[in-house]
Design a protein around this motif. Structure first.
Motif, mmCIF file in Angstrom:
data_model
loop_
_atom_site.group_PDB
_atom_site.id
_atom_site.type_symbol
_atom_site.label_atom_id
_atom_site.label_comp_id
_atom_site.label_asym_id
_atom_site.label_seq_id
_atom_site.Cartn_x
_atom_site.Cartn_y
_atom_site.Cartn_z
ATOM 1 N N TYR A 66 15.468 -2.500 1.048
ATOM 2 C CA TYR A 66 14.613 -3.328 1.708
ATOM 3 C C TYR A 66 15.023 -4.915 1.369
ATOM 4 O O TYR A 66 14.246 -5.343 0.425
ATOM 5 C CB TYR A 66 13.235 -2.985 1.744
ATOM 6 N N PRO A 67 16.046 -5.466 1.759
ATOM 7 C CA PRO A 67 16.544 -6.592 1.316
ATOM 8 C C PRO A 67 15.835 -7.907 1.758
ATOM 9 O O PRO A 67 15.872 -8.880 1.227
ATOM 10 C CB PRO A 67 18.123 -6.657 1.880
ATOM 11 N N TYR A 68 14.896 -7.416 2.810
ATOM 12 C CA TYR A 68 14.067 -8.882 3.382
ATOM 13 C C TYR A 68 12.725 -8.488 3.035
ATOM 14 O O TYR A 68 12.155 -7.298 3.262
ATOM 15 C CB TYR A 68 14.129 -8.882 4.695
ATOM 16 N N ARG A 69 12.198 -9.202 2.054
ATOM 17 C CA ARG A 69 10.719 -9.089 1.474
ATOM 18 C C ARG A 69 9.981 -10.425 1.635
ATOM 19 O O ARG A 69 10.552 -11.462 1.703
ATOM 20 C CB ARG A 69 10.938 -8.871 0.092
ATOM 21 N N VAL A 70 8.547 -10.347 1.852
ATOM 22 C CA VAL A 70 7.655 -11.486 1.749
ATOM 23 C C VAL A 70 6.582 -11.058 0.827
ATOM 24 O O VAL A 70 5.778 -10.211 1.094
ATOM 25 C CB VAL A 70 7.086 -11.729 3.122
ATOM 26 N N ASP A 93 11.564 7.643 6.498
ATOM 27 C CA ASP A 93 12.828 6.662 6.713
ATOM 28 C C ASP A 93 12.197 5.224 7.334
ATOM 29 O O ASP A 93 12.659 4.884 8.426
ATOM 30 C CB ASP A 93 13.889 7.356 7.638
ATOM 31 N N THR A 94 11.319 4.532 6.551
ATOM 32 C CA THR A 94 10.597 3.453 7.323
ATOM 33 C C THR A 94 11.602 2.006 7.293
ATOM 34 O O THR A 94 12.200 2.145 6.464
ATOM 35 C CB THR A 94 9.430 3.134 6.275
ATOM 36 N N ASP A 95 11.271 1.441 8.506
ATOM 37 C CA ASP A 95 11.999 0.157 8.572
ATOM 38 C C ASP A 95 11.262 -0.799 8.014
ATOM 39 O O ASP A 95 11.944 -1.873 7.263
ATOM 40 C CB ASP A 95 12.442 0.076 10.126
ATOM 41 N N VAL A 96 10.021 -0.855 7.982
ATOM 42 C CA VAL A 96 9.052 -1.887 7.712
ATOM 43 C C VAL A 96 7.876 -1.281 6.984
ATOM 44 O O VAL A 96 6.986 -0.705 7.495
ATOM 45 C CB VAL A 96 8.625 -2.956 8.870
ATOM 46 N N LEU A 97 7.752 -1.767 5.454
ATOM 47 C CA LEU A 97 6.344 -1.471 4.907
ATOM 48 C C LEU A 97 5.450 -2.633 5.026
ATOM 49 O O LEU A 97 5.966 -3.597 4.270
ATOM 50 C CB LEU A 97 6.804 -0.740 3.572
ATOM 51 N N VAL A 98 4.252 -2.411 5.163
ATOM 52 C CA VAL A 98 3.264 -3.439 5.159
ATOM 53 C C VAL A 98 2.389 -2.921 4.022
ATOM 54 O O VAL A 98 1.637 -1.650 4.210
ATOM 55 C CB VAL A 98 2.423 -3.768 6.191
ATOM 56 N N THR A 99 2.199 -3.598 2.780
ATOM 57 C CA THR A 99 1.165 -2.994 1.760
ATOM 58 C C THR A 99 0.008 -4.080 1.816
ATOM 59 O O THR A 99 0.267 -5.421 1.816
ATOM 60 C CB THR A 99 1.954 -2.911 0.342
ATOM 61 N N LEU A 100 -1.214 -3.580 1.460
ATOM 62 C CA LEU A 100 -2.372 -4.507 1.408
ATOM 63 C C LEU A 100 -3.029 -4.100 0.264
ATOM 64 O O LEU A 100 -2.861 -3.084 -0.233
ATOM 65 C CB LEU A 100 -3.209 -4.193 2.600
ATOM 66 N N GLU A 101 -3.718 -5.034 -0.314
ATOM 67 C CA GLU A 101 -4.430 -5.021 -1.473
ATOM 68 C C GLU A 101 -3.554 -5.050 -2.892
ATOM 69 O O GLU A 101 -3.585 -4.464 -3.854
ATOM 70 C CB GLU A 101 -5.314 -3.846 -1.807
ATOM 71 N N THR A 102 -2.189 -5.515 -2.604
ATOM 72 C CA THR A 102 -1.333 -5.431 -3.661
ATOM 73 C C THR A 102 -1.282 -6.626 -4.532
ATOM 74 O O THR A 102 -1.216 -7.759 -3.780
ATOM 75 C CB THR A 102 0.100 -5.225 -2.858
ATOM 76 N N ASN A 103 -1.291 -6.483 -5.619
ATOM 77 C CA ASN A 103 -0.894 -7.663 -6.734
ATOM 78 C C ASN A 103 0.296 -7.398 -7.694
ATOM 79 O O ASN A 103 1.162 -6.685 -6.988
ATOM 80 C CB ASN A 103 -2.233 -7.555 -7.747
ATOM 81 N N LEU A 104 0.280 -8.300 -8.545
ATOM 82 C CA LEU A 104 1.654 -8.312 -9.438
ATOM 83 C C LEU A 104 1.794 -6.863 -9.908
ATOM 84 O O LEU A 104 3.163 -6.457 -9.914
ATOM 85 C CB LEU A 104 1.473 -9.229 -10.408
ATOM 86 N N TRP A 105 1.075 -6.118 -10.368
ATOM 87 C CA TRP A 105 1.184 -4.631 -10.843
ATOM 88 C C TRP A 105 1.962 -4.008 -9.720
ATOM 89 O O TRP A 105 2.919 -3.253 -9.943
ATOM 90 C CB TRP A 105 0.061 -4.245 -11.301
ATOM 91 N N TRP A 106 1.440 -4.043 -8.583
ATOM 92 C CA TRP A 106 2.114 -3.141 -7.431
ATOM 93 C C TRP A 106 3.506 -3.776 -7.070
ATOM 94 O O TRP A 106 4.425 -3.149 -6.789
ATOM 95 C CB TRP A 106 1.071 -3.032 -6.366
ATOM 96 N N GLN A 107 3.514 -5.219 -7.015
ATOM 97 C CA GLN A 107 5.022 -5.727 -6.728
ATOM 98 C C GLN A 107 5.803 -5.356 -7.639
ATOM 99 O O GLN A 107 7.067 -4.872 -7.260
ATOM 100 C CB GLN A 107 4.689 -7.375 -6.635
ATOM 101 N N SER A 165 11.092 -5.040 4.363
ATOM 102 C CA SER A 165 11.902 -4.626 5.706
ATOM 103 C C SER A 165 13.346 -4.618 5.656
ATOM 104 O O SER A 165 14.027 -5.313 4.665
ATOM 105 C CB SER A 165 11.590 -6.170 6.645
ATOM 106 N N LYS A 166 13.913 -3.597 6.130
ATOM 107 C CA LYS A 166 15.287 -3.177 6.337
ATOM 108 C C LYS A 166 15.882 -4.483 7.479
ATOM 109 O O LYS A 166 17.146 -4.589 7.283
ATOM 110 C CB LYS A 166 15.460 -2.080 6.995
ATOM 111 N N PHE A 167 15.163 -4.962 8.094
ATOM 112 C CA PHE A 167 15.638 -5.741 9.268
ATOM 113 C C PHE A 167 15.478 -6.998 8.901
ATOM 114 O O PHE A 167 14.460 -7.476 8.175
ATOM 115 C CB PHE A 167 14.941 -5.322 10.633
ATOM 116 N N GLU A 168 16.265 -8.034 9.333
ATOM 117 C CA GLU A 168 16.407 -9.540 9.097
ATOM 118 C C GLU A 168 15.020 -10.064 9.558
ATOM 119 O O GLU A 168 14.661 -9.650 10.652
ATOM 120 C CB GLU A 168 17.132 -10.243 9.507
#
Length: 356
Positions: free
Chosen positions: A150-154, A126-140, A168-171
């Motif tokens: 997760y409506p808030y994304r960078v 039930d994660t609120d914020v997920l940080v992924t590293l080494e992610t490229n377009l395939w992973w996206q 992120s679930k949070f703003e």
């Protein structure tokens, strides 16, 4: 037999003493990593010396003193990351979900193709914020199913193993992607709004390691961490810094980061939570980190199951307790630490003012 133990003693003393110096060369700084492995190897060596050597011999006594000295020194660095040491961050007994934040850090290994394994972990905890590293377009693309929850994304997809995505679930207020030290190594910075209305300043980082295939010295990594440390040290709002630091928790650089920033390490007194290398049980150390200000207590910290990466994901659940609640804990910087930190930052011509 004496010659064998002489060579062994020289190697152990060399491996123990070399990281004491402050040189940034990769082959020196990499001796910061295997302190647990060296600790175990020294114990094994001491046992063999007691069993196989003549204890009345002056040479045996020198070997034993050398090994025991190395053992004590290695233990000094790693014992804080065991239950034998007092915890640095208090355990939260608060059940207020409005002030809770659950974060997963996941270095996915860019060539890994088990996106579903990571998605399962995100939902299981039930994660609120997920940080992924080494992610490229395939992973996206293959993590796109998370976008409904997760409506808030960078997104910052890259093919150089330094891509990064935040879900992120949070703003997230004013999120910014920055290249603080190196032009191809991003970091992400934002304010996160908890359901309680409290704002958290959060920094996601993944500097390059010192290695013969990356940077010949640790200067770039150290400078990035220290300008963030100097920046967050000046704020009064709650702070979280997290990511793959490509440095171990007990290194001089990480300790310097903690001293300058004033942030706490929830692993102190709880465990090492070694996240790398997932494929080799005998070569593991803590590379993925979460540090936070004294405003938080901890509910849980868990090294999660592997989903095909060379890193285990790290799950941390923090509770914002309002006023600083761990005031007496943490590390303090002295004058020498401040001078050393400023020198590292100057070497890369960067400034704390570069940090959002």
């Amino acid at each position: 037999m004496t010659i064998i133990f002489l060579i062994t003693s020289v190697i152990l003393v060399f491996a123990t003493a070399l990281p004491i110096c402050r040189y940034d060369a990769w082959w020196i700084r990499n001796f910061d990593f295997p302190r647990l492995q060296l600790f175990i190897l020294i114990i094994f060596t001491l046992i063999l010396e007691f069993l196989l050597l003549d204890l009345s011999s002056i040479y045996t006594q020198i070997f034993i003193v050398a090994a025991f000295s190395c053992l004590i020194y290695q233990a000094w660095w790693i014992i804080p990351y065991t239950p034998l040491f007092p915890v640095e961050v208090k355990t939260s007994k608060c059940d207020d979900t409005q002030k809770r934040i659950r974060i997963i850090i996941a270095n996915v290994l860019m060539s890994n193709r088990n996106a579903e394994g990571l998605i399962e972990l995100v939902h299981d905890y039930d994660t609120d914020v997920l940080v992924t590293l080494e992610t490229n377009l395939w992973w996206q693309m293959h993590l796109s199913s998370l976008e409904t929850v997760y409506p808030y994304r960078v997104p910052c997809p890259l093919d150089n193993k330094y891509g990064m995505h935040i879900y992120s679930k949070f703003e997230m207020i004013n999120p910014q992607i920055e290249y603080l030290v190196e032009p191809d190594k991003p970091s992400i910075h934002a304010l996160i709004l908890l359901p309680s209305g409290h704002k958290i300043r959060i920094h996601f980082v993944h500097p390059a390691p010192p290695s013969p295939t990356e940077n010949e010295a640790s200067s770039e990594r150290d400078a990035e961490l220290l300008i963030i440390a100097r920046s967050v040290a000046e704020t009064s709002i709650p702070v979280i810094v997290t990511g793959d630091l490509n440095d171990v928790a007990w290194s001089k650089t990480t300790r310097l980061f903690r001293k300058i920033s004033g942030l706490l390490d929830p692993r102190i007194g709880r465990g090492m939570y070694n996240t790398f290398h997932a494929g080799y049980w005998f070569l593991r150390w803590p590379l993925d980190h979460l540090f936070h200000s004294k405003h938080f207590k901890i509910k849980r910290i868990i090294r999660l199951r592997n989903f095909g990466s060379d890193h285990f994901p790290l799950f941390t659940e923090l509770v914002l307790e309002g006023e600083p609640c761990n005031e007496i804990n943490g590390l303090d910087a002295d004058a020498a630490d401040i001078v050393w930190a400023k020198a590292k930052v100057r070497s890369q011509n960067v400034s704390k003012n570069d940090v959002p």
